[in-house]
Design an enzyme around this catalytic site. Structure first.
Site, short mmCIF file in Angstrom:
data_model
loop_
_atom_site.label_atom_id
_atom_site.label_comp_id
_atom_site.label_asym_id
_atom_site.label_seq_id
_atom_site.Cartn_x
_atom_site.Cartn_y
_atom_site.Cartn_z
N ASP A 1 45.57 38.87 79.38
CA ASP A 1 46.75 39.38 79.51
C ASP A 1 47.16 39.24 81.14
O ASP A 1 48.45 39.51 81.26
CB ASP A 1 47.15 40.78 78.95
CG ASP A 1 46.92 40.65 77.39
OD1 ASP A 1 46.80 39.68 76.97
OD2 ASP A 1 46.73 41.74 76.99
N ARG B 1 46.15 28.62 70.58
CA ARG B 1 45.56 28.88 69.25
C ARG B 1 46.35 27.83 68.25
O ARG B 1 45.82 27.16 67.32
CB ARG B 1 45.58 30.30 68.63
CG ARG B 1 44.30 31.06 69.39
CD ARG B 1 44.49 32.42 68.60
NE ARG B 1 43.56 33.40 69.32
CZ ARG B 1 43.73 34.53 69.65
NH1 ARG B 1 44.84 35.10 69.54
NH2 ARG B 1 42.73 35.05 70.36
N ARG C 1 53.59 38.58 66.07
CA ARG C 1 53.50 39.19 67.43
C ARG C 1 53.04 40.81 66.74
O ARG C 1 53.21 41.10 65.55
CB ARG C 1 54.83 39.44 67.87
CG ARG C 1 55.19 38.33 68.70
CD ARG C 1 54.55 37.82 70.01
NE ARG C 1 54.44 39.35 70.69
CZ ARG C 1 55.50 39.69 71.43
NH1 ARG C 1 56.79 38.97 71.64
NH2 ARG C 1 55.23 40.71 72.15
N ARG D 1 49.34 43.25 63.42
CA ARG D 1 48.97 42.00 62.76
C ARG D 1 48.37 42.24 61.57
O ARG D 1 48.44 41.09 60.49
CB ARG D 1 48.30 41.24 63.87
CG ARG D 1 48.96 40.96 65.22
CD ARG D 1 48.35 40.25 66.21
NE ARG D 1 49.06 40.30 67.40
CZ ARG D 1 48.68 39.51 68.60
NH1 ARG D 1 48.08 38.52 68.35
NH2 ARG D 1 49.44 39.60 69.69
N CYS E 1 49.93 32.41 81.23
CA CYS E 1 48.97 32.91 80.37
C CYS E 1 49.67 32.34 78.85
O CYS E 1 49.02 32.38 78.17
CB CYS E 1 49.10 34.36 80.32
SG CYS E 1 48.60 35.37 81.65
#
Length: 310
Positions: free
Chosen positions: A88, A136, A153, A159, A246
């Site tokens: 992150d 991904r 999210r 999740r 990122c």
């Protein structure tokens, strides 16, 4: 004659996000520092990245949204260190901040999570797979172009709840987070790195400080794991050379073979207009400069293969 008492180390305040995983990470560092005689407290904070849940990170500023408020707390002296999942952390830290320590890595791989299906291969055509990551997304599209990849999210518990409610047939998460929270039984399959190449820094924790706090940098030195630090430095150098975001559809993953670091990377087009671009190189690595040079070389290969940086 009385021997003067050894002064106690100064108290340390850790700035942390308040998600369950972020708190686990901060508590882990707190316990390690406490075992070395430090008095440690946590300062829980909500970041912009935690608040904006209706748009993908790539559209609202990337994963740096998870660290900005923590850096403000360090700048103002309300906290002394911040514990981050390195995945992150932006590739370039703001002026006045430093990465003081990279700790030993947990499992860096991606995990396939589904209540109904045992693996990606077992998913029926058109199944819905959730992920918040462009990396991904492009890797899943390369493996199974027939699947429907939908944004996902929220923190880890959110999740998993969305998956259990039936909004997705499967989701892909970092194995490290599930294992750290004792949720390893939710993993139906773990992707081999050659199937789903991990993100730069995935599974590794980094500790950020103000760069003028040499006392803290010295106190954190015993927590560092040099092989992990060198590996993630090479991985992050690929991202930095490609533009530093990122949120880029980019994977970079290093593995040691003796003193030689093997570094693989992949870049994909989220719109699916071009094939996945892959690159790899290896070199003996003993310093951060050598690690970053290896990352730069792999990034140059990606660009030569048609990958587009920012």
């Amino acid at each position: 004659m009385n021997t003067p008492a050894t002064p106690s180390p100064a108290p340390v305040v850790i700035a942390t996000r308040e998600s369950r995983l972020a708190l686990w990470q901060a508590e882990h560092v707190k316990a390690l520092l406490a075992a070395r005689g430090h008095t440690v407290t946590l300062l829980g904070m909500t970041t912009q990245g935690d608040q904006i849940l209706d748009r993908s990170l790539s559209k609202v500023g990337g994963k740096g949204l998870f660290v900005k408020e923590l850096e403000v707390a360090l700048e103002e002296g309300r906290a002394h260190i911040a514990v981050h999942s390195l995945k992150d952390v932006p590739m370039e830290l703001p002026e006045g901040f430093a990465l003081a320590c990279v700790m030993e890595r947990e499992d860096p791989r991606d995990a396939f999570v589904s209540p109904r299906y045992a693996s990606l291969a077992a998913l029926p055509q058109g199944a819905v797979v959730g992920t918040s990551s462009l990396r991904r997304q492009v890797l899943l599209q390369a493996l199974r172009p027939d699947l429907k990849i939908e944004p996902l999210r929220g923190n880890l518990d959110t999740r998993l709840r969305k998956l259990d409610e039936g909004q997705y047939d499967a989701i892909v998460l970092a194995a490290a987070g599930l294992k750290r929270l004792g949720l390893g039984e939710r993993i139906r399959a773990v992707f081999a790195p050659d199937e789903m190449l991990p993100a730069a820094g995935q599974g590794a924790l980094g500790i950020e400080v103000r760069s003028d706090r040499q006392d803290l940098i010295a106190a954190l030195a015993p927590l560092a794991h040099q092989p992990t630090w060198l590996t993630v430095a090479a991985e992050r150098a690929v991202s930095r050379a490609m533009g530093g975001s990122c949120s880029m559809p980019l994977a970079a993953h290093g593995q040691w073979h003796g003193d030689t670091l093997h570094l693989d990377a992949a870049w994909g087009d989220p719109e699916g207009r071009s094939a996945l671009v892959r690159a790899q190189a290896q070199a003996p690595v003993a310093t951060l400069a050598q690690a970053e040079a290896l990352g730069d070389a792999v990034a140059a290969q990606l660009r030569a293969g048609g990958a587009q940086g920012l």
